[in-house]
Design an enzyme around this catalytic site. Structure first.
Site, PDB file in Angstrom:
ATOM      1  N   VAL A  21       0.821  -1.210   0.000  1.00  0.00           N
ATOM      2  CA  VAL A  21       0.000   0.000   0.000  1.00  0.00           C
ATOM      3  C   VAL A  21       0.852   1.256   0.000  1.00  0.00           C
ATOM      4  CG1 VAL A  21      -1.683   1.342   1.338  1.00  0.00           C
ATOM      5  CG2 VAL A  21      -1.924  -1.140   1.131  1.00  0.00           C
TER       6      VAL A  21
ATOM      7  N   ASP B 211      10.550   3.135   6.346  1.00  0.00           N
ATOM      8  CA  ASP B 211      10.271   1.758   6.725  1.00  0.00           C
ATOM      9  C   ASP B 211      11.385   1.285   7.650  1.00  0.00           C
ATOM     10  OD1 ASP B 211       8.311  -0.575   5.237  1.00  0.00           O
ATOM     11  OD2 ASP B 211       9.962  -1.300   6.479  1.00  0.00           O
TER      12      ASP B 211
ATOM     13  N   ARG C 261      14.689  -3.470   2.893  1.00  0.00           N
ATOM     14  CA  ARG C 261      13.653  -2.929   2.013  1.00  0.00           C
ATOM     15  C   ARG C 261      14.072  -1.549   1.492  1.00  0.00           C
ATOM     16  NH1 ARG C 261       9.647  -3.324  -1.663  1.00  0.00           N
ATOM     17  NH2 ARG C 261       7.701  -2.266  -1.100  1.00  0.00           N
TER      18      ARG C 261
ATOM     19  N   THR D 128      -2.462  -4.317   9.357  1.00  0.00           N
ATOM     20  CA  THR D 128      -3.289  -4.536  10.548  1.00  0.00           C
ATOM     21  C   THR D 128      -3.780  -5.986  10.506  1.00  0.00           C
ATOM     22  OG1 THR D 128      -5.070  -3.464   9.281  1.00  0.00           O
ATOM     23  CG2 THR D 128      -4.029  -2.189  11.036  1.00  0.00           C
TER      24      THR D 128
ATOM     25  N   THR E 106      -6.461  -0.488   7.584  1.00  0.00           N
ATOM     26  CA  THR E 106      -7.827  -0.890   7.873  1.00  0.00           C
ATOM     27  C   THR E 106      -7.992  -1.180   9.365  1.00  0.00           C
ATOM     28  OG1 THR E 106      -8.006  -1.870   5.678  1.00  0.00           O
ATOM     29  CG2 THR E 106      -9.661  -2.520   7.309  1.00  0.00           C
TER      30      THR E 106
ATOM     31  N   CYS F 100      -6.680  -8.620   3.604  1.00  0.00           N
ATOM     32  CA  CYS F 100      -7.887  -7.784   3.608  1.00  0.00           C
ATOM     33  C   CYS F 100      -9.152  -8.592   3.846  1.00  0.00           C
ATOM     34  CB  CYS F 100      -7.997  -7.019   2.278  1.00  0.00           C
ATOM     35  SG  CYS F 100      -6.741  -5.739   2.062  1.00  0.00           S
TER      36      CYS F 100
ATOM     37  N   ARG G  64       0.973 -13.299   2.785  1.00  0.00           N
ATOM     38  CA  ARG G  64       0.313 -13.018   4.060  1.00  0.00           C
ATOM     39  C   ARG G  64      -1.073 -13.656   4.112  1.00  0.00           C
ATOM     40  NH1 ARG G  64       0.504  -6.646   4.360  1.00  0.00           N
ATOM     41  NH2 ARG G  64       0.189  -6.976   2.117  1.00  0.00           N
TER      42      ARG G  64
END
Length: 420
Positions: free
Chosen positions: A12, A30, A35, A81, A116, A256, A327
């Site tokens: 995202v 980050d 990364r 989240t 979220t 999600c 994930r």
């Protein structure tokens, strides 16, 4: 223009930072030093942003130090989240990100959350952390906003700038500023919600609605299997009506759809209401991995295979096609169930990272499975490379009388031995 920091550079955060970086100065932060090093070299392991797109984002720089975002005035938090082992919200990444921002927060700054959450989390959980760490007062010294992410990983058609953005702010003036900020890069337009809670609720019900729709189709698939009817044929026939929703059966994972409903039910239960429909949908979808494995085992038994000595090849381990994201992949449920039956399971995935699979699930991905070695092949995730294979090419991995399971129904009717 105010300088922006994007906190969290995953699926995202990075596309958002890159989009802003084409127009203004922005810092991507980050805590993962590797990364940051990769991004400075123009490499995005998520494959969401190309090296050319990173190069075109001239205003974007990267840092793994909180001091590197100290001179920013707007902080956009885009951390995951997840849920914990008890299917309760795990706000640890969000709390840690809030602590990091709190260390550099100054009078007049705005903190916008995109992660979220359940309605109320921004103001009830995140803002107190910001106040405690910074020593500042909410809506007096600093302000907050919420603009839920809507990125669909692996989707090259619906990008961050071409998806309408819901925005909100902690005061009417801040709501206007947050909306104008996103309107500068979102070509699809913005929708300004009346409050942060409304924006939070809007996001969490988007995926809850999809979860329930898929759960219905999954339940129908189990019914039609007992009736010896092909589910995909039924859906194709029903889909000729203009208002029939085009959902298909399958595993529901990822960060999600398979997670967000639990955030909403957690908050509902905290108010004394026990959700029934939402949790029923979750139970159906969470059971699809074991169900798919059991269907495959039954088909193998009918074909004359000894399950305790059977070898199964699972093609695809990411939570969805054309995406390396592992994930909350529910393919692991299929694998675990098959192993419980006594099968030896090999897993291959041309998109996923073997190191991540090893770290997250203790699984070694197989690069080049051998032909003619397997009692069953399950096409679990139809990455474009796998979807391009014919049933003949897929069956080349099978022994004589082996079973081909097309989990998501990408092959023409009749070319696989089994599909949901």
């Amino acid at each position: 223009m105010k300088k922006i920091a994007v906190v969290g550079l995953g699926y995202v955060g990075l596309p958002l930072a890159a989009a802003f970086g084409e127009k203004r100065e922005i810092v991507g932060f980050d805590v993962n030093s590797k990364r940051i090093a990769d991004l400075r070299d123009g490499v995005d392991f998520t494959r969401e942003v190309s090296s050319e797109e990173l190069a075109a984002s001239s205003g974007l720089s990267f840092t793994d130090s909180v001091d590197g975002i100290r001179d920013c005035q707007i902080y956009i938090v885009t951390v995951p989240t997840p849920i914990d082992e008890f299917k309760s919200p795990d706000l640890t990444p969000l709390l840690k990100a809030s602590e990091s921002v709190g260390k550099v927060l100054k009078a007049g700054d705005i903190v916008i959350y995109e992660s979220t959450v359940y309605p109320g989390a921004t103001e009830e959980v995140c803002v107190p952390v910001l106040e405690k760490v910074s020593g500042l007062t909410f809506n007096q010294d600093f302000y907050a906003g919420y603009s839920p992410e809507r990125i669909n990983p692996g989707d090259k058609e619906h990008r961050v700038t071409t998806i309408m953005k819901v925005t909100s702010g902690s005061t009417p003036e801040i709501a206007e500023e947050v909306d104008a900020l996103y309107a500068d890069i979102i070509t699809a337009g913005t929708h300004k919600a009346s409050s942060i809670k409304v924006a939070e609720a809007a996001k969490v019900i988007e995926n809850t609605q999809r979860d329930l729709n898929i759960a219905l189709i999954n339940e129908l698939s189990m019914i039609f299997s007992r009736l010896k009817i092909d589910t995909h044929e039924v859906l194709a026939a029903a889909g000729t009506k203009w208002n029939f929703l085009p959902f298909k059966p399958g595993l529901v994972g990822g960060h999600c759809i398979g997670v967000d409903p639990y955030y909403l039910t957690h908050k509902a239960q905290a108010t004394g209401y026990h959700p029934e429909i939402i949790l029923a949908g979750r139970r159906v979808n969470d059971n699809m991995g074991p169900y798919a494995a059991a269907e495959l085992v039954k088909a193998m038994i009918k074909a004359g295979h000894t399950i305790a000595r059977a070898r199964v090849l699972v093609m695809g381990f990411a939570f969805k096609e054309n995406c390396p994201d592992l994930r909350n992949t529910r393919v692991i449920d299929v694998v675990n169930e098959l192993q419980d039956f006594g099968c030896t399971v090999d897993i291959t995935d041309c998109w996923a990272d073997n190191e991540e699979a090893r770290h997250e699930y203790g699984i070694e991905l197989l690069d080049n499975p051998h032909q003619g070695e397997y009692d069953a092949v399950m096409l679990a995730v139809p990455h474009r490379e796998y979807a391009a294979l014919s049933s003949h090419e897929l069956r080349a991995f099978l022994k004589d009388n082996g079973v081909l399971f097309d989990l998501k129904g990408v092959l023409p009717l009749g070319e696989a031995d089994l599909r949901l």
